[in-house]
Design an enzyme around this catalytic site. Structure first.
Site, mmCIF file in Angstrom:
data_model
loop_
_atom_site.group_PDB
_atom_site.id
_atom_site.type_symbol
_atom_site.label_atom_id
_atom_site.label_comp_id
_atom_site.label_asym_id
_atom_site.label_seq_id
_atom_site.Cartn_x
_atom_site.Cartn_y
_atom_site.Cartn_z
ATOM 1 N N GLN A 83 0.920 -1.188 0.287
ATOM 2 C CA GLN A 83 -0.414 -0.446 0.640
ATOM 3 C C GLN A 83 1.142 1.373 -0.284
ATOM 4 O O GLN A 83 0.516 2.399 -0.037
ATOM 5 C CB GLN A 83 -0.979 0.226 1.599
ATOM 6 C CG GLN A 83 -2.179 -1.833 1.570
ATOM 7 C CD GLN A 83 -2.817 -0.827 2.635
ATOM 8 O OE1 GLN A 83 -2.138 -1.300 3.340
ATOM 9 N NE2 GLN A 83 -3.592 -0.128 2.981
ATOM 10 N N ILE A 85 3.588 3.610 -0.876
ATOM 11 C CA ILE A 85 3.625 4.965 -2.393
ATOM 12 C C ILE A 85 5.000 5.309 -2.166
ATOM 13 O O ILE A 85 5.315 6.226 -3.408
ATOM 14 C CB ILE A 85 2.489 5.916 -2.607
ATOM 15 C CG1 ILE A 85 3.476 7.346 -1.548
ATOM 16 C CG2 ILE A 85 1.126 5.708 -2.862
ATOM 17 C CD1 ILE A 85 2.514 8.512 -1.630
ATOM 18 N N ASP A 86 5.821 4.970 -1.587
ATOM 19 C CA ASP A 86 7.072 5.488 -1.847
ATOM 20 C C ASP A 86 8.020 4.962 -2.164
ATOM 21 O O ASP A 86 9.140 5.393 -2.015
ATOM 22 C CB ASP A 86 7.402 5.224 0.235
ATOM 23 C CG ASP A 86 8.136 4.088 0.552
ATOM 24 O OD1 ASP A 86 7.836 3.794 0.283
ATOM 25 O OD2 ASP A 86 7.776 4.616 1.946
ATOM 26 N N HIS A 103 -1.719 1.847 -4.224
ATOM 27 C CA HIS A 103 -1.919 2.266 -4.460
ATOM 28 C C HIS A 103 -0.809 3.868 -5.385
ATOM 29 O O HIS A 103 -0.967 4.846 -5.021
ATOM 30 C CB HIS A 103 -2.141 3.227 -2.980
ATOM 31 C CG HIS A 103 -3.348 2.557 -2.138
ATOM 32 N ND1 HIS A 103 -2.995 2.879 -0.902
ATOM 33 C CD2 HIS A 103 -3.976 1.818 -2.284
ATOM 34 C CE1 HIS A 103 -4.263 1.818 -0.287
ATOM 35 N NE2 HIS A 103 -4.653 1.462 -1.102
ATOM 36 N N THR A 179 1.209 -3.017 9.267
ATOM 37 C CA THR A 179 0.277 -2.804 8.326
ATOM 38 C C THR A 179 -1.199 -2.662 9.389
ATOM 39 O O THR A 179 -1.162 -3.123 10.512
ATOM 40 C CB THR A 179 -0.622 -2.999 7.582
ATOM 41 O OG1 THR A 179 -1.451 -2.663 6.430
ATOM 42 C CG2 THR A 179 -0.791 -4.632 7.464
ATOM 43 N N ASN A 203 3.821 -6.941 13.369
ATOM 44 C CA ASN A 203 3.328 -6.235 12.878
ATOM 45 C C ASN A 203 3.717 -5.898 14.568
ATOM 46 O O ASN A 203 3.530 -6.705 15.652
ATOM 47 C CB ASN A 203 1.881 -5.904 12.465
ATOM 48 C CG ASN A 203 1.203 -4.803 12.340
ATOM 49 O OD1 ASN A 203 1.614 -4.290 11.592
ATOM 50 N ND2 ASN A 203 -0.065 -4.397 12.520
#
Length: 371
Positions: A83, A85-86, A103, A179, A203
């Site tokens: 997810q 975007i980097d 994304h 996440t 996580n």
């Protein structure tokens, strides 16, 4: 390492908060407007200003990103769905075809009016040049240009749905890392693997639990998957949770798999590469690092089974449910012989190794692929 990780997270959060503060001169109706396609068309300057802060290169890949790269090097990685975007997955060295950015990310750019791709380097230079730069970019390409990240008002990439339908039925071991499992449809992916697929949550917090009030069959029909069941001892036979800092957990896992040295090498290389890139950006080329010798011969070559695993057939539409059947000729998703070892494993990391068909400090000659 944990203190450094927390420090970097705080710096990133501070950077984003400061960026939002700096954008108040654009009189945003709400902070999320900056990622609205309609607002971008009307007032693109706000996004371009933030884009300068978010553009890849500001941060180095973490140990977690490099562990995923290590899975690829060992011939164990089927796909990395993210997810983020980097673009840190590709910065870590993952080939673009192994990454599915649900994304979007900064690996590509497109003119929103013509749909034509635009070289990312050209977009980066225009963004760095400020309003005159992106205005000239718009004039050259016949419309506003933005990196290929998904805005509010845009659909997820078609590739996400295509590969989710193809990959998940073939996944033998699903790693769910860092996440909240709260954003759909991405969060539902954990419920669309085969019933024999081992699922591991890495996580800080235990998330993604299955709602016992919703029958599994109903949950799948609704497209929300089944959720994780690591807290239900009466039902759980495949779910594992590794709670804590993700970087710490993957280092422990790499150690138990006998890959600690390989991961340390990747971390050292990434740190040196990031330092070189930073020096070049500041106009100082610095000394050239000597080439690293070829990896030892005991590393797994890419598995020959990965080259032909994609099935032929029609492509589902983007709004198709994430359901796909398995043919009789498909390989088993989990070696049944791994289950006794899974039951005997003494730690969660050892359970993960056993479920993957690997003994601790194994040479990687496990049965098949599919993480």
């Amino acid at each position: 390492h944990r203190d450094l990780h927390l420090s970097l997270r705080r710096q990133r959060q501070m950077c984003i908060r400061d960026s939002y503060d700096n954008l108040q001169k654009y009189d945003l109706p709400h902070p999320q407007a900056i990622f609205s396609i309609d607002y971008f068309r009307e007032r693109p300057g706000a996004f371009y200003e933030l884009c300068r802060e978010l553009w890849p290169g500001t941060y180095a890949p973490t140990a977690t990103h490099l562990f995923i790269k290590l899975l690829h090097d060992k011939g164990r990685l089927l796909r990395c769905f993210t997810q983020n975007i980097d673009s840190l997955e590709t910065a870590a060295g993952l080939p673009p075809d192994r990454v599915v950015a649900a994304h979007g990310n900064f690996d590509g750019a497109t003119c929103i009016d013509t749909g034509a791709p635009v070289p990312v380097g050209e977009v980066k230079a225009a963004v760095d040049a400020g309003p005159p730069g992106w205005a000239a970019l718009r004039d050259r390409h016949g419309g506003l240009v933005k990196p290929d990240i998904v805005f509010f008002g845009e659909g997820l990439p078609r590739r996400f749905f295509e590969l989710a339908n193809r990959d998940l039925p073939r996944c033998r071991l699903l790693l769910v890392i860092g996440t909240s499992l709260s954003v759909q449809p991405f969060a539902s992916l954990v419920g669309h693997v085969d019933d024999d697929c081992v699922r591991v949550l890495v996580n800080r917090d235990a998330v993604g639990r299955r709602d016992p009030r919703i029958p599994l069959a109903v949950a799948r029909q609704l497209g929300i998957g089944g959720g994780l069941e690591f807290d239900d001892e009466s039902r759980n036979y495949r779910d594992v949770k590794l709670l804590g800092a993700c970087d710490d957990q993957v280092r422990e896992l790499a150690t138990e798999l006998g890959w600690a040295g390989d991961l340390a090498d990747l971390e050292a290389d990434a740190e040196a590469d990031f330092a070189r890139r930073k020096r070049r950006a500041e106009g100082d080329p610095g000394p050239r690092a000597p080439p690293r010798p070829d990896p030892p011969s005991d590393r797994l070559p890419p598995s020959p089974t990965l080259a032909g695993w994609l099935p032929e057939g029609t492509t589902p539409l983007p709004d198709a449910p994430l359901l796909a059947g398995r043919g009789e000729s498909d390989p088993p998703l989990l070696d049944r012989d791994a289950r006794p070892a899974l039951a005997r494993a003494e730690s969660a990391s050892a359970q993960l190794a056993a479920a993957a068909g690997l003994s601790l400090a194994d040479d990687g000659e496990g049965p098949g692929d599919g993480v």
